[in-house]
Design an enzyme around this catalytic site. Sequence first.
Site, mmCIF file in Angstrom:
data_model
loop_
_atom_site.group_PDB
_atom_site.id
_atom_site.type_symbol
_atom_site.label_atom_id
_atom_site.label_comp_id
_atom_site.label_asym_id
_atom_site.label_seq_id
_atom_site.Cartn_x
_atom_site.Cartn_y
_atom_site.Cartn_z
ATOM 1 N N SER A 2 -2.414 -5.586 2.422
ATOM 2 C CA SER A 2 -2.815 -5.115 3.561
ATOM 3 C C SER A 2 -5.173 -4.710 3.319
ATOM 4 O O SER A 2 -5.347 -5.174 3.690
ATOM 5 C CB SER A 2 -2.918 -4.059 4.637
ATOM 6 O OG SER A 2 -1.804 -4.621 5.172
ATOM 7 N N SER B 86 -3.415 -7.347 6.421
ATOM 8 C CA SER B 86 -3.999 -6.330 7.790
ATOM 9 C C SER B 86 -5.258 -5.890 8.284
ATOM 10 O O SER B 86 -5.927 -5.817 9.053
ATOM 11 C CB SER B 86 -2.887 -5.578 8.553
ATOM 12 O OG SER B 86 -3.045 -4.375 7.835
ATOM 13 N N LYS C 75 -11.353 0.432 9.139
ATOM 14 C CA LYS C 75 -9.953 -0.229 10.118
ATOM 15 C C LYS C 75 -9.464 0.589 11.711
ATOM 16 O O LYS C 75 -10.418 1.862 10.901
ATOM 17 C CB LYS C 75 -8.880 -0.490 9.256
ATOM 18 C CG LYS C 75 -7.702 -1.088 9.256
ATOM 19 C CD LYS C 75 -6.657 -1.255 8.630
ATOM 20 C CE LYS C 75 -5.723 -2.182 8.845
ATOM 21 N NZ LYS C 75 -4.644 -2.530 7.512
HETATM 22 N N1 GLN Z 1 1.970 -8.196 5.173
HETATM 23 C C1 GLN Z 1 2.392 -7.230 5.057
HETATM 24 C C2 GLN Z 1 3.289 -6.532 6.405
HETATM 25 O O1 GLN Z 1 3.200 -7.333 6.715
HETATM 26 C C3 GLN Z 1 1.540 -5.211 4.892
HETATM 27 C C4 GLN Z 1 1.187 -5.369 5.889
HETATM 28 C C5 GLN Z 1 0.289 -4.023 5.323
HETATM 29 O O2 GLN Z 1 -0.023 -4.131 4.425
HETATM 30 N N2 GLN Z 1 -0.248 -2.807 6.297
HETATM 31 O O3 GLN Z 1 3.820 -5.708 6.590
#
Ligand code: GLN
Length: 480
Positions: A162, A138, A63
């Site tokens: 994420s 994400s 990532k």
């Molecule tokens: N969807 C969640 C957010 O927008 C989690 C994102 C993540 O785990 N990085 O914060």
Amino acid sequence: MKIHEMTYSEIEANVSKGLIKPDEVLDAFYNRIARVEDKVKAFIKIYEREEQFGTTPRVIAIKDNMLIKGKKTTCASKILRNFVAPYDATVIKKLKENSFYIIGKTNMDEFAMGSSTENSAFFPTHNPWSLSKVPGGSSGGSAAAVAAGECPLALGSDTGGSIRQPAAFCGVVGFKPTYGLVSRYGLVAFGSSLDQIGGFGRSVEDVAKLSNIISGKENLDSTSLDYSMGDFTKLLSRPIKGLKLALPKEFISDALDNAIKGKITKIIKMLESEGVVVEEVSMKTIDYAVSIYYIIAPAEASSNLSRYDGVRYGLSKSDASLKHQYMKTRDAGFGTEVKRRIMIGTFTLSAGYYEAYFEKAQRARAKLIKEFNDIFSKYDFIIGPTTPTVAFGIGEKVENPLQMYLQDIYTIPANLTGIPSISLPIGTAEGLPIGMQIMGNRFKDAEVLNLAYAIERMANFDYTGGMKKLDKELGDKYGK
Ligand code: GLN
């Protein structure tokens, strides 16, 4: 079976038996990328083929929020578009020491804020199972790359879901270990008390092996833990008879898609027939998890992201006034969702509102942790769905941040409590994968993987399903 369809463990076994040459493995993944990447768009950067450093080609994608020395780390943000990392993240150091071949950097929501990878400043990623759907986020690029056959393994980061949510959407395994077991050194910080690096793979065994490689104490990271897990794979095939599982009522509310509920129920029946006890419990604080998270995560983010000032890193919009330089740089460099989080975080941390919001959220977090501890004093695991729905359409939720935030109602509690949690695919609904989630108490990582391994055998999910659908979609154009 084609090489790009194999699991990491299968590739290793074939290579060690001499049935496949290391070179052929790299060929297979580079060819696969050449064939499907235009459609999937999982990668921000695919590295040129280089001589490998080891004899076993262990191919992995990363990532784009983890630092690789001498390479760009963009976080899918304009503010870091040209930022070149000055050192290796601890996880990267460990991968290199273990002869891993890093094939590229994957797309993500900007600064890991989002649930669909649509918040990338560059382009959205497509779900290999259905190209009009999001891969989740994400870490959507990492999940999609593994599901599309572009690499057998990938790293992601999980602050509120994420890793697990995109794993569920793409029909792969995603594992967030206990907070602290994998060092965050060299991971671009979002919510420091929540962020955790973990792996994606096409089998529970693969992510367990990957966890062994990336975990361990890092002295440069004060939240990294000394606790030695031993071996994440050590309990994989332990019998599961007699285990006690809790299913929170709050997880099977009206918000949950019926098809997902149905598949989970089916797995529960199978578990029960193997002597596992599953009981419904009530965990009232769970209903507040999203609210707690959306105070704490933006607060930590607003603090972490204050370093992007046009002086120290990345984009710089110069101005005679320093204040205007900050403002111009941050206005041009950050996307809408990142700005929204910074504003919420700055507000909840401000002197006038700190007690009403941030402090209250911390108290509620402590309560949630207590509730989880109580459950773990009576049960081995908490199980439930990973997501309320299967993958949704690209563009469907971008206008409604609250709807997007609700994607994480089942995954956020594990971040707030720091516990290990895995999502594994257990079936499909209307051709899209369904994920099941297992949570265990802190440091019960090997135990969580044990139950996941058993459920993987019951579900008998075809991990190549997304690749086959993609092949069908591309078939006419490229031929067989
Ligand atoms: N969807 C969640 C957010 O927008 C989690 C994102 C993540 O785990 N990085 O914060």
